[in-house]
Design a protein around this motif. Structure first.
Motif, PDB file in Angstrom:
ATOM      1  N   ALA A 139     -39.061 -22.596  -0.654  1.00  0.00           N
ATOM      2  CA  ALA A 139     -40.443 -22.267  -0.290  1.00  0.00           C
ATOM      3  C   ALA A 139     -40.725 -22.534   1.181  1.00  0.00           C
ATOM      4  CB  ALA A 139     -41.415 -23.053  -1.156  1.00  0.00           C
ATOM      5  N   VAL A 140     -40.114 -23.580   1.730  1.00  0.00           N
ATOM      6  CA  VAL A 140     -40.350 -23.931   3.134  1.00  0.00           C
ATOM      7  C   VAL A 140     -39.810 -22.850   4.068  1.00  0.00           C
ATOM      8  CG1 VAL A 140     -39.829 -25.649   4.920  1.00  0.00           C
ATOM      9  CG2 VAL A 140     -40.395 -26.395   2.619  1.00  0.00           C
ATOM     10  N   ASN A 141     -38.903 -22.002   3.583  1.00  0.00           N
ATOM     11  CA  ASN A 141     -38.352 -20.901   4.379  1.00  0.00           C
ATOM     12  C   ASN A 141     -38.630 -19.554   3.719  1.00  0.00           C
ATOM     13  OD1 ASN A 141     -36.806 -22.354   6.585  1.00  0.00           O
ATOM     14  ND2 ASN A 141     -35.894 -23.304   4.783  1.00  0.00           N
ATOM     15  N   SER A 142     -39.760 -19.472   3.054  1.00  0.00           N
ATOM     16  CA  SER A 142     -40.118 -18.268   2.310  1.00  0.00           C
ATOM     17  C   SER A 142     -41.599 -17.962   2.518  1.00  0.00           C
ATOM     18  CB  SER A 142     -39.834 -18.500   0.820  1.00  0.00           C
ATOM     19  OG  SER A 142     -40.459 -17.526   0.016  1.00  0.00           O
ATOM     20  N   PRO A 143     -41.994 -16.696   2.383  1.00  0.00           N
ATOM     21  CA  PRO A 143     -43.427 -16.370   2.485  1.00  0.00           C
ATOM     22  C   PRO A 143     -44.219 -16.790   1.248  1.00  0.00           C
ATOM     23  CG  PRO A 143     -42.163 -14.402   1.989  1.00  0.00           C
ATOM     24  CD  PRO A 143     -41.166 -15.481   2.261  1.00  0.00           C
ATOM     25  N   PHE A 144     -43.517 -17.313   0.235  1.00  0.00           N
ATOM     26  CA  PHE A 144     -44.187 -17.777  -0.976  1.00  0.00           C
ATOM     27  C   PHE A 144     -44.452 -19.274  -0.877  1.00  0.00           C
ATOM     28  CE2 PHE A 144     -41.696 -14.095  -2.464  1.00  0.00           C
ATOM     29  CZ  PHE A 144     -42.711 -13.336  -3.015  1.00  0.00           C
TER      30      PHE A 144
ATOM     31  N   GLU B 273     -36.396 -13.313   6.479  1.00  0.00           N
ATOM     32  CA  GLU B 273     -36.917 -12.404   7.510  1.00  0.00           C
ATOM     33  C   GLU B 273     -38.439 -12.377   7.495  1.00  0.00           C
ATOM     34  OE1 GLU B 273     -35.116 -10.887   9.881  1.00  0.00           O
ATOM     35  OE2 GLU B 273     -33.445 -12.030   9.020  1.00  0.00           O
ATOM     36  N   GLN B 274     -39.016 -12.331   6.294  1.00  0.00           N
ATOM     37  CA  GLN B 274     -40.473 -12.309   6.182  1.00  0.00           C
ATOM     38  C   GLN B 274     -41.087 -13.637   6.622  1.00  0.00           C
ATOM     39  OE1 GLN B 274     -42.228  -9.817   5.772  1.00  0.00           O
ATOM     40  NE2 GLN B 274     -41.207  -8.295   4.497  1.00  0.00           N
ATOM     41  N   ALA B 275     -40.323 -14.722   6.471  1.00  0.00           N
ATOM     42  CA  ALA B 275     -40.815 -16.035   6.877  1.00  0.00           C
ATOM     43  C   ALA B 275     -40.961 -16.150   8.389  1.00  0.00           C
ATOM     44  CB  ALA B 275     -39.881 -17.127   6.357  1.00  0.00           C
ATOM     45  N   LYS B 276     -40.323 -15.249   9.121  1.00  0.00           N
ATOM     46  CA  LYS B 276     -40.398 -15.271  10.585  1.00  0.00           C
ATOM     47  C   LYS B 276     -41.687 -14.624  11.099  1.00  0.00           C
ATOM     48  CE  LYS B 276     -35.351 -15.040  11.036  1.00  0.00           C
ATOM     49  NZ  LYS B 276     -34.197 -14.210  11.495  1.00  0.00           N
ATOM     50  N   THR B 277     -42.391 -13.913  10.219  1.00  0.00           N
ATOM     51  CA  THR B 277     -43.645 -13.280  10.630  1.00  0.00           C
ATOM     52  C   THR B 277     -44.735 -14.341  10.768  1.00  0.00           C
ATOM     53  OG1 THR B 277     -44.388 -12.905   8.353  1.00  0.00           O
ATOM     54  CG2 THR B 277     -42.993 -11.199   9.361  1.00  0.00           C
ATOM     55  N   LEU B 278     -45.847 -13.970  11.380  1.00  0.00           N
ATOM     56  CA  LEU B 278     -46.952 -14.910  11.543  1.00  0.00           C
ATOM     57  C   LEU B 278     -47.454 -15.404  10.199  1.00  0.00           C
ATOM     58  CD1 LEU B 278     -49.018 -16.402  13.274  1.00  0.00           C
ATOM     59  CD2 LEU B 278     -50.434 -14.316  13.270  1.00  0.00           C
ATOM     60  N   ARG B 279     -47.627 -14.490   9.260  1.00  0.00           N
ATOM     61  CA  ARG B 279     -48.092 -14.872   7.928  1.00  0.00           C
ATOM     62  C   ARG B 279     -47.097 -15.826   7.279  1.00  0.00           C
ATOM     63  NH1 ARG B 279     -47.296 -13.332   2.662  1.00  0.00           N
ATOM     64  NH2 ARG B 279     -49.083 -13.493   1.272  1.00  0.00           N
TER      65      ARG B 279
END
Length: 275
Positions: free
Chosen positions: A56-61, A187-193
């Protein structure tokens, strides 16, 4: 006034921190305990919990979301040793497509429950954005060493010849190295969100660790408040007696002052302050 205001704000900030600490620790403990009950194995549940929190710490969830998804998959009888990888696999696809994870869990779980792919799940995967027929076509072609068209795959589905193992293998292929959704959560975790979500998870993990270290004090405080709530009638009688005695003492002071001719403005002020 400034000093009083600063003190009040400081106390208010501490109170909010303690409340947040309590809420996070309570939620984490609740979710962890749920996994233990579902898996009927505390050690496996704790290992799965730690891996899910790290993901989770490296995920958008969020942590709570991934744990909830894991529990849903467990309800579909996904083996405990496969729960983490399955959750990660479907979460990668969900991140890449921007589709609700629960839709994927539903389709995947139904295929597992039936042990073969049906038209209903085929439509669910397709509507979610997964080219399941095309991927199965490539999978069977490679597996059998001869071309298997999309039409032939569709025919196999209608005859219930496409098994759960085939669907599972296809989903693993598209989320493994070289696949469309490989490391999509990272990859998604690198976005602002994604960064904002990761920050929130990191803060929650920190609060949970603090909560674990102070769990005795937190639970002791809750027990104390619960005692006050449950014993309110007894306490009200005791407090009523104390207040009555206190008021009676003040009244005696006033009567004594009147009898001695000493009932002055200062006496009134003193009595008002005591009351």
């Amino acid at each position: 006034v400034g000093q009083i205001t600063a003190t009040f704000l400081g106390i208010n900030a501490i109170a909010k921190f303690v409340n947040k600490l309590k809420d996070v620790r309570a939620e984490f403990e609740f979710q962890n305990r749920s996994l233990q009950i579902l898996l009927q194995n505390r050690r496996e549940a704790d290992i799965l919990w730690d891996k899910t929190v790290a993901l989770a710490v490296n995920s958008p969830f969020r942590v709570q979301q991934l744990v909830s998804y894991t529990k849903q998959l467990a309800a579909y009888r996904v083996e405990s040793e496969k729960l983490y990888d399955t959750t990660k696999m479907l979460a990668d696809i969900s991140s890449g497509l921007g589709v609700d994870m629960q839709r994927l869990i539903l389709a995947y779980g139904q295929v597992k429950a039936a042990n073969y792919l049906r038209g209903t799940e085929l439509r669910q995967f397709s509507e979610a954005g997964i080219n399941i027929l095309g991927e199965l076509s490539k999978y069977f072609t490679q597996l059998e060493g001869s071309a298997v068209s999309v039409a032939e795959v569709f025919e196999r589905v209608s005859r219930r010849m496409v098994l759960f193992e085939d669907v599972d293998a296809v989903l693993k292929n598209i989320t493994s190295e070289g696949g469309t959704f490989y490391k999509m959560q990272e990859e998604q975790a690198k976005t602002l969100r994604g960064q904002i979500m990761n920050l929130q998870d990191s803060i929650d993990v920190m609060l949970n660790e603090i909560g674990e270290n102070t769990e005795g004090a937190l639970k002791g405080g809750v027990r104390a408040v619960r005692f006050l709530v449950e014993e309110w009638e007894t306490l009200s009688i005791v407090l009523g007696g104390v207040i009555g005695a206190f008021v009676g003492l003040n009244t005696t002071m006033v009567l004594a002052a009147i009898s001695q001719g000493k009932f002055s403005t200062e006496t009134i002020k003193t009595t008002a302050r005591l009351n």
